[in-house]
Structures are given as structure tokens and as C-alpha cells.
Scaffold this motif. Structure first.
Motif, PDB file in Angstrom:
ATOM      1  N   LYS A 137       0.845  -1.188   0.000  1.00  8.92           N
ATOM      2  CA  LYS A 137       0.000   0.000   0.000  1.00  8.92           C
ATOM      3  C   LYS A 137       0.885   1.244   0.000  1.00  8.92           C
ATOM      4  O   LYS A 137       1.779   1.376   0.843  1.00  8.92           O
ATOM      5  N   ILE A 138       0.630   2.129  -0.955  1.00 10.86           N
ATOM      6  CA  ILE A 138       1.400   3.364  -1.045  1.00 10.86           C
ATOM      7  C   ILE A 138       0.801   4.403  -0.098  1.00 10.86           C
ATOM      8  O   ILE A 138      -0.413   4.635  -0.085  1.00 10.86           O
ATOM      9  N   VAL A 139       1.654   5.022   0.719  1.00  9.48           N
ATOM     10  CA  VAL A 139       1.221   6.088   1.614  1.00  9.48           C
ATOM     11  C   VAL A 139       2.158   7.284   1.472  1.00  9.48           C
ATOM     12  O   VAL A 139       3.305   7.142   1.032  1.00  9.48           O
ATOM     13  N   GLN A 140       1.654   8.423   1.833  1.00  5.73           N
ATOM     14  CA  GLN A 140       2.447   9.656   1.825  1.00  5.73           C
ATOM     15  C   GLN A 140       2.882   9.964   3.250  1.00  5.73           C
ATOM     16  O   GLN A 140       2.065  10.251   4.127  1.00  5.73           O
ATOM     17  N   THR A 141       4.177   9.879   3.531  1.00  7.08           N
ATOM     18  CA  THR A 141       4.680  10.299   4.837  1.00  7.08           C
ATOM     19  C   THR A 141       4.832  11.824   4.832  1.00  7.08           C
ATOM     20  O   THR A 141       4.646  12.467   3.792  1.00  7.08           O
ATOM     21  N   PRO A 142       5.164  12.447   5.942  1.00  7.58           N
ATOM     22  CA  PRO A 142       5.395  13.891   5.928  1.00  7.58           C
ATOM     23  C   PRO A 142       6.527  14.320   4.989  1.00  7.58           C
ATOM     24  O   PRO A 142       6.628  15.497   4.645  1.00  7.58           O
ATOM     25  N   LEU A 143       7.342  13.351   4.542  1.00 12.07           N
ATOM     26  CA  LEU A 143       8.504  13.693   3.712  1.00 12.07           C
ATOM     27  C   LEU A 143       8.434  13.158   2.290  1.00 12.07           C
ATOM     28  O   LEU A 143       8.930  13.793   1.357  1.00 12.07           O
ATOM     29  N   GLU A 144       7.842  11.966   2.092  1.00 14.66           N
ATOM     30  CA  GLU A 144       7.798  11.388   0.749  1.00 14.66           C
ATOM     31  C   GLU A 144       6.814  10.233   0.698  1.00 14.66           C
ATOM     32  O   GLU A 144       6.304   9.777   1.716  1.00 14.66           O
ATOM     33  N   ARG A 145       6.575   9.778  -0.525  1.00 16.44           N
ATOM     34  CA  ARG A 145       5.733   8.600  -0.699  1.00 16.44           C
ATOM     35  C   ARG A 145       6.554   7.338  -0.474  1.00 16.44           C
ATOM     36  O   ARG A 145       7.745   7.295  -0.786  1.00 16.44           O
ATOM     37  N   MET A 146       5.890   6.321   0.068  1.00 16.75           N
ATOM     38  CA  MET A 146       6.570   5.032   0.276  1.00 16.75           C
ATOM     39  C   MET A 146       5.545   3.919   0.149  1.00 16.75           C
ATOM     40  O   MET A 146       4.337   4.148   0.175  1.00 16.75           O
TER      41      MET A 146
END
Length: 207
Positions: free
Chosen positions: A53-62
Motif C-alpha cells: 500500500k502506497i502512503v504519503q509520509t510527511p517527507l515522501e511517498r513510500m
């Protein structure tokens, strides 16, 4: 034993020892049972499949991982309810089914009196939970009922098991894995586990 997973983590064993103590009152008993059930979830779910599952962290997508299938908890009434909250704290999105199965004190045979399951339970991971696996009659009957409902992926989770109960599940449903925090010595002539912890339902509900 084949297809039996003994969870002997020292924190679980410490709490189980306190749970066994006959001086532990029903309030503390419920708290300990809740805590142990939550701790057991980590081992019980270790081999469940996940999907990316792709999520957006406060810094980048992972790309992370999430459980591939929904989860259904099925406590065997009434004692199984004592473990349900602890499991739900770890798996808050899980649905709940209920099976009412009691043991006839004369014949020691299981009697089913209530069934309520999610309609799509067959497409979920199922945890069948009951604190005590004693004669195995109620557990075996519950597994049979879930199979009739189409369940193909389930685990039996208990706190304390007897060798006789394990043998019953293995004889009737050898493919269903059992997860327990203790395998005790034997059953007495009334079908109670020795050394055990007494009647789990009575100790949970103070009856």
C-alpha cells in the motif's frame, strides 16, 4: 505436537501465572485475560498475508504493507468474550461473530444454542477464541459450524489447553492450527483442566 503453537513468551507466562492464582478476583482476572489475548495476537497473526500500500509520509511517498484480508473474531460464548476485547485492541477493524456452545455437564458433549456470523465470513481470516480447550468438544463443534459457513482460513486461539482437547481438534480438524499459552497436564473426571485455572467463564463474570 503437530500444528500446535505454544506461545511461551515470559511476559505472557508471568501474567498467566497470576491469572491461575485462585486469589485473583474477577476484575483483575478480566484485565489479565485482556492483556494476554492482546499479546498473543502478535504470534497468532505472524504468517497472515499482506499486500503493498502506497502512503504519503510527511517527507515522501513510500510503499508499506497491510493485511490482505479482513479479519473476523468468533468468540465461543460466553468465556470467549473475555478474550475478544484484548484481540480487538490489536485488530480494531475486525468484525465479530458469535457462537454459543456449552458443554453438557453430564455427557460432556457440546450443545449449540446461538450462532450469528458476518455474511461474508468465508472471505476473511477467522480467529476462533475460547480461553480453555478442555475436552475439545465445544471447539470441534465450533470449527465444524464455521466450515459449514464456508470458512477455509481459521485458527483456534486459547489460553490453556489439555492434551485431550488438542487430540480432539487434531482428530476432527487436523488442518486447523491451535495457538495456546499453556499445555496443561490432563483433565479430571469432570472435564476440567489440571492444573488449569478453574472455570474461566465464572472467573471472568464473577458468577
Amino acid at each position: 505436537m503437530t500444528n500446535v503453537n505454544l506461545i511461551d513468551h515470559p511476559v505472557i507466562q508471568t501474567k498467566l501465572t497470576e491469572l491461575r492464582d485462585f486469589t485473583t478476583d474477577h476484575r483483575k482476572f478480566r484485565t489479565l485475560l485482556d492483556e494476554i489475548a492482546g499479546l498473543m495476537v502478535y504470534e497468532v497473526t505472524r504468517d497472515w498475508p499482506t499486500t503493498p500500500k502506497i502512503v504519503q509520509t510527511p517527507l515522501e511517498r513510500m510503499t508499506g504493507r497491510v493485511l490482505s484480508r479482513p479479519v473476523t473474531l468468533v468468540p465461543i460464548l460466553r468465556a470467549g468474550l473475555g478474550m475478544a476485547d484484548g484481540v480487538l485492541k490489536m485488530l480494531p477493524d475486525a468484525r465479530m461473530g458469535h457462537l454459543g456452545v456449552y458443554r453438557n455437564e453430564q455427557s460432556l458433549e457440546p450443545v449449540t444454542y446461538y450462532q450469528k456470523l458476518p455474511p461474508d465470513i468465508a472471505s476473511t481470516e477467522v480467529l476462533l477464541i475460547d480461553p480453555m480447550l478442555a475436552t475439545g468438544g465445544s471447539g470441534s463443534a465450533a470449527v465444524s459450524f464455521l466450515k459449514k459457513a464456508g470458512v477455509t482460513s481459521m485458527k483456534f486461539v486459547c489460553l490453556v489447553a489439555s492434551p485431550e482437547g488438542i487430540q480432539t481438534i487434531h482428530r476432527t480438524h487436523p488442518e486447523v492450527p491451535i495457538y495456546t499459552a499453556a499445555i496443561d497436564r490432563e483433565l479430571n473426571n469432570k472435564g476440567y483442566i489440571l492444573p488449569g485455572l478453574g472455570d474461566a467463564g465464572d472467573r471472568i463474570f464473577g458468577t
